[in-house]
Motif scaffolding. Sequence first.
Motif, PDB file in Angstrom:
ATOM      1  N   SER A   6       0.662  -1.092   0.058  1.00 12.83           N
ATOM      2  CA  SER A   6      -0.151   0.233  -0.011  1.00 12.83           C
ATOM      3  C   SER A   6       0.924   1.416   0.044  1.00 12.83           C
ATOM      4  O   SER A   6       0.692   2.196  -0.668  1.00 12.83           O
ATOM      5  N   ASP A   7       1.834   1.219   0.805  1.00 10.43           N
ATOM      6  CA  ASP A   7       2.898   2.224   0.954  1.00 10.43           C
ATOM      7  C   ASP A   7       3.293   2.813  -0.389  1.00 10.43           C
ATOM      8  O   ASP A   7       3.308   3.976  -1.103  1.00 10.43           O
ATOM      9  N   VAL A   8       3.849   1.809  -1.171  1.00 12.11           N
ATOM     10  CA  VAL A   8       4.527   1.883  -2.456  1.00 12.11           C
ATOM     11  C   VAL A   8       3.541   2.232  -3.482  1.00 12.11           C
ATOM     12  O   VAL A   8       3.636   3.263  -4.233  1.00 12.11           O
ATOM     13  N   HIS A   9       2.490   1.554  -3.593  1.00 13.87           N
ATOM     14  CA  HIS A   9       1.306   1.878  -4.484  1.00 13.87           C
ATOM     15  C   HIS A   9       0.577   3.350  -4.462  1.00 13.87           C
ATOM     16  O   HIS A   9       0.626   4.097  -5.511  1.00 13.87           O
ATOM     17  N   GLU A  10       0.645   3.926  -3.217  1.00 11.59           N
ATOM     18  CA  GLU A  10       0.288   5.239  -2.910  1.00 11.59           C
ATOM     19  C   GLU A  10       1.131   6.024  -3.540  1.00 11.59           C
ATOM     20  O   GLU A  10       0.817   7.222  -4.220  1.00 11.59           O
ATOM     21  N   ARG A  11       2.543   6.057  -3.204  1.00  6.77           N
ATOM     22  CA  ARG A  11       3.729   6.878  -3.894  1.00  6.77           C
ATOM     23  C   ARG A  11       3.590   6.865  -5.426  1.00  6.77           C
ATOM     24  O   ARG A  11       3.785   7.814  -6.064  1.00  6.77           O
ATOM     25  N   ILE A  12       3.412   5.374  -5.982  1.00  5.44           N
ATOM     26  CA  ILE A  12       3.445   5.327  -7.664  1.00  5.44           C
ATOM     27  C   ILE A  12       1.997   6.190  -8.233  1.00  5.44           C
ATOM     28  O   ILE A  12       2.251   6.881  -9.274  1.00  5.44           O
ATOM     29  N   ARG A  26       0.923   8.989  -7.310  1.00  8.81           N
ATOM     30  CA  ARG A  26       1.206  10.428  -7.305  1.00  8.81           C
ATOM     31  C   ARG A  26       1.651  10.712  -8.848  1.00  8.81           C
ATOM     32  O   ARG A  26       1.508  11.874  -9.323  1.00  8.81           O
ATOM     33  N   ASP A  27       2.355   9.828  -9.543  1.00 12.14           N
ATOM     34  CA  ASP A  27       2.923   9.993 -10.921  1.00 12.14           C
ATOM     35  C   ASP A  27       2.231   9.235 -12.070  1.00 12.14           C
ATOM     36  O   ASP A  27       1.759   9.905 -13.213  1.00 12.14           O
TER      37      ASP A  27
END
Length: 126
Positions: A28-34, A36-37
């Motif tokens: 989830s942490d990584v998914h949320e960051r990706i 953004r772009d």
Amino acid sequence: MKKSLTPLGETEMEILHHVWELDSASVSDVHERILRDRKVAYTTVMTVMKNLAEKGYLRFEKQGMAYVYSAAIPPDRVKQSLIGNLVKKVFDGSPAALLQTLVSSEQISDSERSELLELIRNMKQE
């Protein structure tokens, strides 16, 4: 089958960078960051992170209901290995040829070129 210059794909590198920046991260942490772009499915991120663990780049542990991933190999070692492969495959094993291409590139600014020269000078003194 066409063989890649690196053993890691673009999305794999993107995910590794996010995990490195966070030290440890859930899907989830990584998914949320990706997100953004760009748009990417949660399941895609999950699959890529599992693959990175299978390849030995990430390790994971279960925390509650989620798996938390962290680097299994230090980022500097991964980068050195990838650059080493690139030098072998593209520059016929010559780091000097890589550096020459880098400093003559249109994509590098004068300040970055000066920074590279300074790094080289400092390495000679060590």
